[in-house]
Each structure stands twice: as structure tokens, then as C-alpha cells.
Design a protein around this motif. Structure first.
Motif, PDB file in Angstrom:
ATOM      1  N   ILE A  63       0.817  -1.213  -0.009  1.00 56.11           N
ATOM      2  CA  ILE A  63      -0.059   0.018  -0.011  1.00 56.11           C
ATOM      3  C   ILE A  63       0.889   1.126   0.330  1.00 56.11           C
ATOM      4  O   ILE A  63       0.658   1.869  -0.855  1.00 56.11           O
ATOM      5  CB  ILE A  63      -0.964   0.009   1.351  1.00 56.11           C
ATOM      6  N   CYS A  64       2.016   1.509   0.859  1.00 57.12           N
ATOM      7  CA  CYS A  64       2.793   2.480   0.961  1.00 57.12           C
ATOM      8  C   CYS A  64       3.638   2.577  -0.519  1.00 57.12           C
ATOM      9  O   CYS A  64       3.725   3.593  -0.856  1.00 57.12           O
ATOM     10  CB  CYS A  64       3.944   2.319   2.068  1.00 57.12           C
ATOM     11  N   ALA A  65       4.072   1.468  -0.878  1.00 54.79           N
ATOM     12  CA  ALA A  65       5.003   1.405  -2.251  1.00 54.79           C
ATOM     13  C   ALA A  65       3.966   2.052  -3.410  1.00 54.79           C
ATOM     14  O   ALA A  65       4.317   2.803  -4.257  1.00 54.79           O
ATOM     15  CB  ALA A  65       5.417   0.092  -2.517  1.00 54.79           C
ATOM     16  N   ALA A  66       2.573   1.538  -3.491  1.00 57.73           N
ATOM     17  CA  ALA A  66       1.814   1.992  -4.372  1.00 57.73           C
ATOM     18  C   ALA A  66       1.356   3.360  -4.510  1.00 57.73           C
ATOM     19  O   ALA A  66       1.362   4.094  -5.488  1.00 57.73           O
ATOM     20  CB  ALA A  66       0.489   1.025  -4.428  1.00 57.73           C
ATOM     21  N   THR A  67       1.279   3.758  -3.110  1.00 58.17           N
ATOM     22  CA  THR A  67       0.801   5.278  -2.840  1.00 58.17           C
ATOM     23  C   THR A  67       2.066   6.145  -3.501  1.00 58.17           C
ATOM     24  O   THR A  67       1.774   7.261  -4.027  1.00 58.17           O
ATOM     25  CB  THR A  67       0.592   5.488  -1.498  1.00 58.17           C
ATOM     26  N   GLU A  68       3.240   5.758  -2.963  1.00 61.66           N
ATOM     27  CA  GLU A  68       4.417   6.664  -3.457  1.00 61.66           C
ATOM     28  C   GLU A  68       4.687   6.355  -4.944  1.00 61.66           C
ATOM     29  O   GLU A  68       4.887   7.356  -5.448  1.00 61.66           O
ATOM     30  CB  GLU A  68       5.746   6.250  -2.676  1.00 61.66           C
ATOM     31  N   THR A  69       4.294   5.343  -5.540  1.00 59.88           N
ATOM     32  CA  THR A  69       4.543   5.237  -6.984  1.00 59.88           C
ATOM     33  C   THR A  69       3.461   6.066  -7.634  1.00 59.88           C
ATOM     34  O   THR A  69       4.005   6.802  -8.565  1.00 59.88           O
ATOM     35  CB  THR A  69       4.413   3.662  -7.547  1.00 59.88           C
ATOM     36  N   VAL A  70       2.111   6.101  -7.312  1.00 56.83           N
ATOM     37  CA  VAL A  70       1.157   6.883  -7.794  1.00 56.83           C
ATOM     38  C   VAL A  70       1.569   8.242  -7.607  1.00 56.83           C
ATOM     39  O   VAL A  70       1.392   9.217  -8.616  1.00 56.83           O
ATOM     40  CB  VAL A  70      -0.114   6.560  -7.377  1.00 56.83           C
ATOM     41  N   MET A  71       1.947   8.888  -6.546  1.00 53.47           N
ATOM     42  CA  MET A  71       2.468  10.093  -5.997  1.00 53.47           C
ATOM     43  C   MET A  71       3.435  10.488  -7.154  1.00 53.47           C
ATOM     44  O   MET A  71       3.385  11.557  -7.658  1.00 53.47           O
ATOM     45  CB  MET A  71       2.933  10.181  -4.655  1.00 53.47           C
ATOM     46  N   TYR A  72       4.798   9.757  -7.204  1.00 49.21           N
ATOM     47  CA  TYR A  72       5.894  10.347  -7.909  1.00 49.21           C
ATOM     48  C   TYR A  72       5.758  10.130  -9.415  1.00 49.21           C
ATOM     49  O   TYR A  72       6.434  10.828 -10.103  1.00 49.21           O
ATOM     50  CB  TYR A  72       7.088   9.596  -7.346  1.00 49.21           C
ATOM     51  N   ALA A  73       5.054   8.968  -9.949  1.00 46.40           N
ATOM     52  CA  ALA A  73       4.907   8.767 -11.164  1.00 46.40           C
ATOM     53  C   ALA A  73       3.731   9.054 -11.910  1.00 46.40           C
ATOM     54  O   ALA A  73       3.793   9.645 -13.166  1.00 46.40           O
ATOM     55  CB  ALA A  73       5.103   7.346 -11.543  1.00 46.40           C
ATOM     56  N   GLY A  74       2.644   9.242 -11.095  1.00 42.05           N
ATOM     57  CA  GLY A  74       1.386   9.421 -11.705  1.00 42.05           C
ATOM     58  C   GLY A  74       1.093  11.092 -11.656  1.00 42.05           C
ATOM     59  O   GLY A  74       0.408  11.668 -12.468  1.00 42.05           O
ATOM     60  N   PHE A  75       1.465  11.669 -10.456  1.00 39.69           N
ATOM     61  CA  PHE A  75       1.236  13.088 -10.387  1.00 39.69           C
ATOM     62  C   PHE A  75       2.614  13.985 -10.115  1.00 39.69           C
ATOM     63  O   PHE A  75       2.816  14.377  -8.983  1.00 39.69           O
ATOM     64  CB  PHE A  75       0.358  13.308  -9.288  1.00 39.69           C
ATOM     65  N   PRO A  76       3.383  13.930 -11.044  1.00 42.42           N
ATOM     66  CA  PRO A  76       4.838  14.514 -10.896  1.00 42.42           C
ATOM     67  C   PRO A  76       4.828  16.031 -10.785  1.00 42.42           C
ATOM     68  O   PRO A  76       5.517  16.744 -10.234  1.00 42.42           O
ATOM     69  CB  PRO A  76       5.565  14.075 -12.225  1.00 42.42           C
ATOM     70  N   ASP A  77       3.643  16.546 -11.451  1.00 40.99           N
ATOM     71  CA  ASP A  77       3.545  17.963 -11.345  1.00 40.99           C
ATOM     72  C   ASP A  77       3.187  18.425  -9.842  1.00 40.99           C
ATOM     73  O   ASP A  77       3.382  19.605  -9.546  1.00 40.99           O
ATOM     74  CB  ASP A  77       2.308  18.495 -12.306  1.00 40.99           C
ATOM     75  N   LEU A  78       2.410  17.721  -9.012  1.00 41.23           N
ATOM     76  CA  LEU A  78       2.059  17.959  -7.861  1.00 41.23           C
ATOM     77  C   LEU A  78       3.166  17.532  -6.626  1.00 41.23           C
ATOM     78  O   LEU A  78       3.563  18.105  -5.881  1.00 41.23           O
ATOM     79  CB  LEU A  78       0.748  17.160  -7.176  1.00 41.23           C
ATOM     80  N   PHE A  79       3.733  16.423  -6.782  1.00 40.62           N
ATOM     81  CA  PHE A  79       4.354  15.892  -5.949  1.00 40.62           C
ATOM     82  C   PHE A  79       6.119  15.723  -6.220  1.00 40.62           C
ATOM     83  O   PHE A  79       6.896  15.396  -5.563  1.00 40.62           O
ATOM     84  CB  PHE A  79       4.318  14.308  -5.542  1.00 40.62           C
ATOM     85  N   GLU A 136       8.923  14.567  -9.415  1.00 40.32           N
ATOM     86  CA  GLU A 136       9.710  13.252  -9.760  1.00 40.32           C
ATOM     87  C   GLU A 136      10.540  12.710  -8.987  1.00 40.32           C
ATOM     88  O   GLU A 136      11.722  13.375  -8.777  1.00 40.32           O
ATOM     89  CB  GLU A 136       9.922  13.618 -11.363  1.00 40.32           C
ATOM     90  N   ARG A 137      10.182  11.623  -8.434  1.00 40.43           N
ATOM     91  CA  ARG A 137      11.457  10.974  -7.635  1.00 40.43           C
ATOM     92  C   ARG A 137      11.338   9.494  -8.153  1.00 40.43           C
ATOM     93  O   ARG A 137      11.041   8.499  -7.541  1.00 40.43           O
ATOM     94  CB  ARG A 137      10.857  10.822  -6.091  1.00 40.43           C
ATOM     95  N   TRP A 138      12.258   9.505  -9.176  1.00 40.88           N
ATOM     96  CA  TRP A 138      12.378   7.854  -9.983  1.00 40.88           C
ATOM     97  C   TRP A 138      13.312   7.020  -8.998  1.00 40.88           C
ATOM     98  O   TRP A 138      13.007   5.980  -9.203  1.00 40.88           O
ATOM     99  CB  TRP A 138      12.837   8.405 -11.380  1.00 40.88           C
ATOM    100  N   PRO A 139      14.184   7.635  -8.346  1.00 42.24           N
ATOM    101  CA  PRO A 139      14.851   6.410  -7.228  1.00 42.24           C
ATOM    102  C   PRO A 139      13.845   5.702  -6.648  1.00 42.24           C
ATOM    103  O   PRO A 139      14.157   4.437  -6.086  1.00 42.24           O
ATOM    104  CB  PRO A 139      15.859   7.421  -6.570  1.00 42.24           C
ATOM    105  N   ILE A 140      13.016   6.610  -5.834  1.00 41.84           N
ATOM    106  CA  ILE A 140      12.079   5.857  -5.021  1.00 41.84           C
ATOM    107  C   ILE A 140      11.212   5.044  -5.594  1.00 41.84           C
ATOM    108  O   ILE A 140      11.190   3.788  -5.301  1.00 41.84           O
ATOM    109  CB  ILE A 140      11.119   7.066  -3.917  1.00 41.84           C
TER     110      ILE A 140
END
Length: 140
Positions: free
Chosen positions: A91-107, A109-113
Motif C-alpha cells: 500500500i505504501c509503495a503503490a501510494t508513493e509510486t502513484v504520487m511520484y510517477a502519476g502526479f509529478p506536477d504535484l509531488f 519526480e522521484r524516480w529513485p524511490i
């Protein structure tokens, strides 16, 4: 008496299962670290203009609050080798993936995470497959 009846050696984990347990504990430390980082952001010790809870945009308030609670919870479950630990981590990994890959304009881009979460998920799946195949093999 046989090993199964006497109980000696009947439930000893294999090398793969032991390595899997250590892998889960390593991921638990990783989750604890990320949980602490989110708490640091929430209480305002993070450098930046809007990195205190009352100054964050609402989308960051929601994401940081959820992850600040879930990451340490996942760490506890992974460390104890509980069956729910990997679920909470996912759940944590999916949340961060959606944050950083899905909404890079808001959160941002953190591709290393995102890459780290993908790597951990792949290693987890590989361990589970190896353990599954080893258990399905007939005893020699």
C-alpha cells in the motif's frame, strides 16, 4: 524414531526461507526510515518553504499523514514476519509510486524511490516463487 515424529528438523527453515526473512527485515528498516522521514516533514524539520504540516498543500497533507502512519506500521509487520506486513508495504509503495510517477506536477519526480519500490517488489516475488517451487518438490 523418524525426524517427522520426533520433531527434530521437521520445521527448520531452508536457506531460501532464512534469506527471505532477512530480506523482509531489511525492508522493514527501509520502511522505518521512510516513516521517520515523513514524520520529520510533518513536524517541520525538513528544509523548504512549505514543509510543515500547516503550510503544506492539502494533497501533501493527506499523502504525508497516511505514509507517516503506514510506513512504521509496515515496518513492524515486516520485522515480525507477519503476513500483513508485505500488504501494508505494498500500500505504501503503490501510494508513493502513484504520487511520484502519476502526479509529478504535484509531488515532483522521484524516480529513485519508484525504482526502489519496483526492485523490492521484484525481489519479493522472486523469493515467494522460489519458496513455492521448493515446497512443491517431492521430498527425496
Amino acid at each position: 524414531m523418524s525426524e517427522t515424529v520426533s520433531g527434530s528438523g521437521a520445521f527448520e527453515p531452508s536457506i531460501v526461507e532464512t534469506a527471505f526473512a532477512w530480506f523482509l527485515r531489511l525492508v522493514a528498516l527501509y520502511c522505518l526510515f521512510f516513516g521517520v522521514l515523513y514524520w520529520v516533514r510533518l513536524i517541520g524539520f525538513y528544509p523548504g518553504d512549505a514543509w510543515r504540516f500547516d503550510l503544506m498543500p492539502v494533497y501533501w497533507q493527506v499523502a504525508a499523514s497516511v505514509l507517516a502512519v503506514f510506513f512504521p506500521f509496515a515496518a513492524a509487520g515486516l520485522w515480525m514476519l507477519a503476513s500483513w506486513g508485505p500488504v501494508i508495504w505494498f500500500i505504501c509503495a503503490a501510494t508513493e509510486t502513484v504520487m511520484y510517477a502519476g502526479f509529478p506536477d504535484l509531488f515532483g519526480e522521484r524516480w529513485p524511490i519508484v525504482g526502489a519500490h519496483t526492485f523490492v517488489a521484484c525481489v519479493y516475488i522472486a523469493f515467494r516463487l522460489v519458496i513455492f517451487w521448493r515446497r512443491r518438490q517431492p521430498a527425496a
